[in-house]
Design a protein around this motif. Structure first.
Motif, PDB file in Angstrom:
ATOM      1  N   VAL A 169       0.846  -1.206   0.000  1.00 52.11           N
ATOM      2  CA  VAL A 169       0.000   0.000   0.000  1.00 52.11           C
ATOM      3  C   VAL A 169       0.879   1.253   0.000  1.00 52.11           C
ATOM      4  O   VAL A 169       0.639   2.202  -0.758  1.00 52.11           O
ATOM      5  N   ALA A 170       1.911   1.264   0.840  1.00 53.79           N
ATOM      6  CA  ALA A 170       2.835   2.403   0.879  1.00 53.79           C
ATOM      7  C   ALA A 170       3.505   2.580  -0.480  1.00 53.79           C
ATOM      8  O   ALA A 170       3.665   3.708  -0.968  1.00 53.79           O
ATOM      9  N   GLY A 171       3.888   1.467  -1.105  1.00 54.23           N
ATOM     10  CA  GLY A 171       4.512   1.521  -2.417  1.00 54.23           C
ATOM     11  C   GLY A 171       3.587   2.108  -3.474  1.00 54.23           C
ATOM     12  O   GLY A 171       4.022   2.901  -4.321  1.00 54.23           O
ATOM     13  N   LEU A 172       2.308   1.750  -3.437  1.00 53.62           N
ATOM     14  CA  LEU A 172       1.345   2.287  -4.408  1.00 53.62           C
ATOM     15  C   LEU A 172       1.169   3.794  -4.251  1.00 53.62           C
ATOM     16  O   LEU A 172       1.145   4.538  -5.237  1.00 53.62           O
TER      17      LEU A 172
ATOM     18  N   ASP B 159      10.668  10.747  -3.244  1.00 51.34           N
ATOM     19  CA  ASP B 159       9.837   9.589  -3.609  1.00 51.34           C
ATOM     20  C   ASP B 159      10.662   8.460  -4.210  1.00 51.34           C
ATOM     21  O   ASP B 159      10.373   7.282  -3.974  1.00 51.34           O
ATOM     22  N   SER B 160      11.695   8.788  -4.971  1.00 53.94           N
ATOM     23  CA  SER B 160      12.582   7.750  -5.509  1.00 53.94           C
ATOM     24  C   SER B 160      13.274   7.006  -4.374  1.00 53.94           C
ATOM     25  O   SER B 160      13.363   5.770  -4.383  1.00 53.94           O
ATOM     26  N   ALA B 161      13.750   7.754  -3.380  1.00 45.27           N
ATOM     27  CA  ALA B 161      14.396   7.127  -2.217  1.00 45.27           C
ATOM     28  C   ALA B 161      13.393   6.278  -1.443  1.00 45.27           C
ATOM     29  O   ALA B 161      13.722   5.163  -0.995  1.00 45.27           O
ATOM     30  N   ALA B 162      12.168   6.770  -1.299  1.00 47.71           N
ATOM     31  CA  ALA B 162      11.141   6.020  -0.579  1.00 47.71           C
ATOM     32  C   ALA B 162      10.795   4.720  -1.302  1.00 47.71           C
ATOM     33  O   ALA B 162      10.663   3.658  -0.672  1.00 47.71           O
ATOM     34  N   LEU B 163      10.675   4.786  -2.632  1.00 45.35           N
ATOM     35  CA  LEU B 163      10.383   3.568  -3.404  1.00 45.35           C
ATOM     36  C   LEU B 163      11.516   2.556  -3.305  1.00 45.35           C
ATOM     37  O   LEU B 163      11.279   1.346  -3.165  1.00 45.35           O
TER      38      LEU B 163
ATOM     39  N   ALA C 209      12.974  -3.018   1.832  1.00 42.27           N
ATOM     40  CA  ALA C 209      12.252  -3.566   2.979  1.00 42.27           C
ATOM     41  C   ALA C 209      11.519  -4.850   2.608  1.00 42.27           C
ATOM     42  O   ALA C 209      11.560  -5.844   3.351  1.00 42.27           O
ATOM     43  N   VAL C 210      10.858  -4.846   1.459  1.00 44.27           N
ATOM     44  CA  VAL C 210      10.152  -6.051   0.992  1.00 44.27           C
ATOM     45  C   VAL C 210      11.145  -7.201   0.809  1.00 44.27           C
ATOM     46  O   VAL C 210      10.894  -8.334   1.247  1.00 44.27           O
TER      47      VAL C 210
END
Length: 189
Positions: A4-7, A49-53, A59-60
């Protein structure tokens, strides 16, 4: 939860990428556009956002490796890698935003374009120095040290400066403030 966070992050990232693509020059990569951009609201969101993705993907992978191998070591390794990704993103943003805060210059291609515009005027003998400073997005200041022809009187030099200002603003609309410096023409020889 990670999916969900990724989306959500992917949705935000795509908007910022689209806005960067609109600012891109022909054959320019997104990264080159980020480095050249003077709009912190767009490149900051894109880099963050690139760093977050990347962090979500790590993490996955860490959780998946921990569960499939039954070895919990992959989870803290993933956390360390996410921290490194965030440090790199922060360094990129600090460098880019710091340059804008102190008045970063326009890129080399635009400097060459300015030199070409100024040198094309018949009244100009040479351009000694061009200094530019990004004041904010779409607002650039230009100072040019120009040698005008010796045969010109003061009125002709003023007319040439007015012509140059119009030509520069027509070609590079971000340049809002123009200052021309011309010393005594005989002493510049």
């Amino acid at each position: 939860m990670l999916a969900v966070a990724g989306l959500f992050k992917l949705s935000s990232w795509r908007v910022s990428q689209k806005l960067l693509r609109q600012q891109a020059r022909p054959n320019e990569s997104v990264w080159q556009t980020v480095l050249r951009s003077a709009d912190p609201s767009v490149f900051t969101v894109f880099v963050a956002d690139s760093a977050a993705l990347a962090g979500i993907a790590i993490a996955v992978l860490g959780v998946w490796l921990s569960h499939t191998s039954d070895n919990p070591i992959f989870d803290p390794i993933a956390s360390i890698l996410i921290g490194l990704v965030l440090v790199v993103a922060a360094a990129v943003l600090a460098r880019k935003c710091g340059g804008l805060l102190v008045g970063e210059s326009v890129d080399r291609e635009q400097i060459l374009q300015l030199q070409k515009i100024i040198n094309a005027d018949a009244a100009v003998r040479s351009v000694r120095q061009l200094l530019t400073m990004q004041l904010d997005h779409g607002n650039v200041s230009l100072t040019a040290a120009v040698r005008f022809g010796r045969h010109l009187d003061l009125d002709q030099v003023e007319q040439a400066i007015a012509r140059l200002k119009r030509a520069v603003k027509r070609k590079l609309t971000a340049i809002q403030h123009l200052f021309f410096e011309s010393g005594t023409l005989r002493t510049l020889q």
